[in-house]
Design an enzyme around this catalytic site. Structure first.
Site, short mmCIF file in Angstrom:
data_model
loop_
_atom_site.label_atom_id
_atom_site.label_comp_id
_atom_site.label_asym_id
_atom_site.label_seq_id
_atom_site.Cartn_x
_atom_site.Cartn_y
_atom_site.Cartn_z
N TYR A 148 0.93 -1.33 0.07
CA TYR A 148 -0.09 -0.24 -0.17
C TYR A 148 0.96 1.35 -0.04
O TYR A 148 0.60 2.26 -0.78
CB TYR A 148 -0.92 0.09 1.25
CG TYR A 148 -1.73 1.14 1.18
CD1 TYR A 148 -2.70 1.43 0.45
CD2 TYR A 148 -1.48 2.03 2.30
CE1 TYR A 148 -3.83 2.20 0.78
CE2 TYR A 148 -2.38 3.23 2.47
CZ TYR A 148 -3.67 3.40 1.48
OH TYR A 148 -4.55 4.60 2.00
N1 LIG Z 1 -9.42 6.39 4.98
C1 LIG Z 1 -7.84 6.53 5.43
O1 LIG Z 1 -7.38 6.39 6.60
C2 LIG Z 1 -7.08 7.02 4.21
C3 LIG Z 1 -5.84 7.64 4.47
C4 LIG Z 1 -4.96 8.22 3.62
C5 LIG Z 1 -5.41 8.02 1.98
N2 LIG Z 1 -6.62 7.38 2.10
C6 LIG Z 1 -7.13 7.34 0.73
O2 LIG Z 1 -8.24 8.03 0.36
C7 LIG Z 1 -9.06 7.40 -0.80
C8 LIG Z 1 -10.30 7.23 -0.44
O3 LIG Z 1 -10.46 6.24 0.73
P1 LIG Z 1 -11.78 6.04 2.13
O4 LIG Z 1 -11.12 6.18 3.26
O5 LIG Z 1 -12.63 7.05 1.48
O6 LIG Z 1 -12.08 4.53 1.57
P2 LIG Z 1 -13.40 4.03 0.87
O7 LIG Z 1 -14.69 4.44 1.49
O8 LIG Z 1 -13.26 2.47 0.75
O9 LIG Z 1 -13.40 4.72 -0.68
C9 LIG Z 1 -12.58 3.61 -1.60
C10 LIG Z 1 -13.24 4.26 -3.03
O10 LIG Z 1 -12.55 3.29 -3.84
C11 LIG Z 1 -13.20 2.70 -4.82
N3 LIG Z 1 -12.59 1.76 -5.59
C12 LIG Z 1 -12.07 0.64 -4.81
N4 LIG Z 1 -11.78 -0.29 -5.78
C13 LIG Z 1 -12.05 -0.10 -6.83
C14 LIG Z 1 -11.99 -0.30 -8.42
N5 LIG Z 1 -11.37 -1.46 -8.58
N6 LIG Z 1 -12.41 0.52 -9.19
C15 LIG Z 1 -13.03 1.53 -8.85
N7 LIG Z 1 -13.10 2.16 -7.66
C16 LIG Z 1 -12.41 1.31 -6.42
C17 LIG Z 1 -14.64 2.34 -3.87
O11 LIG Z 1 -15.58 2.22 -5.01
P3 LIG Z 1 -16.54 1.19 -4.36
O12 LIG Z 1 -17.10 1.66 -2.96
O13 LIG Z 1 -17.68 1.73 -5.31
O14 LIG Z 1 -16.48 -0.06 -4.61
C18 LIG Z 1 -14.37 3.69 -3.06
O15 LIG Z 1 -15.14 4.90 -4.03
C19 LIG Z 1 -8.24 6.18 -1.18
O16 LIG Z 1 -7.14 6.30 -2.03
C20 LIG Z 1 -7.32 5.87 0.18
O17 LIG Z 1 -6.11 5.25 0.15
C21 LIG Z 1 -7.48 7.17 2.87
#
Ligand SMILES: NC(=O)c1ccc[n+]([C@@H]2O[C@H](COP(=O)([O-])OP(=O)(O)OC[C@H]3O[C@@H](n4cnc5c(N)ncnc54)[C@H](OP(=O)(O)O)[C@@H]3O)[C@@H](O)[C@H]2O)c1
Length: 233
Positions: A148
């Site tokens: 990751y």
């Molecule tokens: N939460 C944290 O602690 C954190 C910290 C740093 C960075 N981030 C980054 O922030 C971003 C959003 O994360 P989040 O925390 O909001 O998580 P999340 O709610 O799980 O959102 C992830 C998103 O990615 C989409 N996704 C996953 N696999 C996919 C695929 N094969 N094709 C298209 N879409 C896909 C999901 O789509 P579906 O739901 O429609 O499947 C969802 O819209 C990510 O890049 C994550 O790495 C998160």
């Protein structure tokens, strides 16, 4: 860039941060198009935001991404910004990672976002913005999260070159590096169980920092560990 009246494509709008960013952008007066893998959740958000256009895509499928980019630009009559908030995580020792899991991590976190941005760039207005969600681990690779961390560091490195290459078009590239936020991302991991994580950072603070970064044409949103605050650079 001016957010009021801007045309913004939010990819990963079915996710927690993507959805929150779409709401924040709409509240700031942007016209948004929403792309997600989950059609139902994407459509529900579109309805909440007054009937925003939607696209369904799988970031692993480059063709579906290109078609979605085209559809979003057509629906909004061009684009001023793209926000890519797709992402997946996996946990476990680097030496034991499953090849298929590593491939998916890089497809969703790195190769997919790069391809989507390439697809959008011809439609993106000069003076606009590309917003990419990498993560704090891009700068601070973390135990049990080698792949990751590497997928986010690669995206971040790519963004830093893209930023310099787009200078002549005055397109800002904002690399967003949030710390852990309680969105449930870690419970949807492709593999493994999370190590002990710090307390989740305030989600709204991330949204506010991204919107401020877009307005200011900033390069990154990152955590200042001493202040415990997100800062723009
Ligand atoms: N939460 C944290 O602690 C954190 C910290 C740093 C960075 N981030 C980054 O922030 C971003 C959003 O994360 P989040 O925390 O909001 O998580 P999340 O709610 O799980 O959102 C992830 C998103 O990615 C989409 N996704 C996953 N696999 C996919 C695929 N094969 N094709 C298209 N879409 C896909 C999901 O789509 P579906 O739901 O429609 O499947 C969802 O819209 C990510 O890049 C994550 O790495 C998160």
């Amino acid at each position: 860039m001016e957010l009021q009246g801007s045309r913004v494509w939010v990819v990963g709008a079915s996710g927690v941060l993507g959805g929150a960013l779409a709401r924040g952008l709409a509240a700031a007066g942007a016209r948004v198009a929403l792309a997600g893998r989950d059609a139902e959740r994407t459509a529900a958000l579109a309805q909440e935001l007054g009937g925003a256009p939607t696209q369904v895509l799988d970031a692993v499928d480059v063709e579906s991404g290109r078609a979605a980019a085209q559809a979003a630009a057509e629906a909004l009559g061009g684009l001023d910004a793209v926000v890519v908030a797709t992402g997946v995580v996996a946990f476990g020792p680097a030496a034991e990672a499953d090849d298929a899991v590593v491939e998916e991590l890089f497809a969703v976190n790195t190769l997919g976002p790069m391809s989507l941005v390439r697809a959008v760039l011809p439609q993106l207005a000069d003076g606009g913005a590309v917003v990419l969600l990498s993560a704090i681990v891009a700068d601070a690779p973390t135990l049990q999260m080698a792949e990751y961390s590497a997928s986010k560091a690669a995206l971040s490195a790519w963004a830093s070159v893209l930023r310099r290459e787009l200078r002549s078009r005055k397109v800002a590239v904002l690399d967003v590096k949030p710390p852990h936020v309680d969105t449930g991302l870690v419970d949807r991991a492709l593999a493994g169980t999370p190590p002990k994580l710090p307390e989740g950072f305030d989600q709204q603070a991330v949204v506010d920092a991204v919107l401020a970064g877009m307005r200011q044409g900033a390069k990154e949103v990152a955590l200042d560990p001493r202040a415990g605050e997100l800062v723009l650079r």
